[in-house]
Design a protein around this motif. Structure first.
Motif, mmCIF file in Angstrom:
data_model
loop_
_atom_site.group_PDB
_atom_site.id
_atom_site.type_symbol
_atom_site.label_atom_id
_atom_site.label_comp_id
_atom_site.label_asym_id
_atom_site.label_seq_id
_atom_site.Cartn_x
_atom_site.Cartn_y
_atom_site.Cartn_z
ATOM 1 N N ILE A 7 -47.004 -2.298 -17.228
ATOM 2 C CA ILE A 7 -45.913 -1.480 -17.739
ATOM 3 C C ILE A 7 -46.423 -0.576 -18.856
ATOM 4 N N GLN A 10 -48.095 2.349 -17.116
ATOM 5 C CA GLN A 10 -47.097 3.219 -16.505
ATOM 6 C C GLN A 10 -46.356 4.025 -17.564
ATOM 7 N N TYR A 47 -40.106 -6.853 -15.176
ATOM 8 C CA TYR A 47 -41.094 -5.804 -14.937
ATOM 9 C C TYR A 47 -40.540 -4.772 -13.959
ATOM 10 N N ARG A 51 -39.985 -0.932 -14.758
ATOM 11 C CA ARG A 51 -40.689 0.038 -13.912
ATOM 12 C C ARG A 51 -39.704 1.050 -13.321
ATOM 13 N N GLU A 55 -39.509 5.094 -13.897
ATOM 14 C CA GLU A 55 -39.438 6.007 -12.751
ATOM 15 C C GLU A 55 -38.299 7.005 -12.938
#
Length: 63
Positions: A7, A10, A47, A51, A55
């Motif tokens: 994470i 990302q 998670y 995520r 996004e």
């Protein structure tokens, strides 16, 4: 690699740098029951939720 490490990577991609990512990851979010994204991302279900939030942010939606 752990969920937290994934994470973090990302978030760095979404926010463009580590400092902005760390700031977002360490702020409590009402959408996550008041926990920080890093706390929430410790387990698979959390998670996946963080995520998905990243996004949405990468596509211009707020979280």
């Amino acid at each position: 690699m752990s969920y937290v490490e994934l994470i973090q990577l990302q978030a760095e991609q979404v926010f463009g740098n580590k400092a902005k990512a760390e700031m977002w990851l360490n702020q409590p979010k009402n959408e996550l029951g008041g926990s920080t994204p890093l706390e929430h991302a410790q387990y698979e279900i959390g998670y996946l939720q963080v995520r998905d939030a990243l996004e949405r942010i990468s596509h211009g939606y707020s979280f």
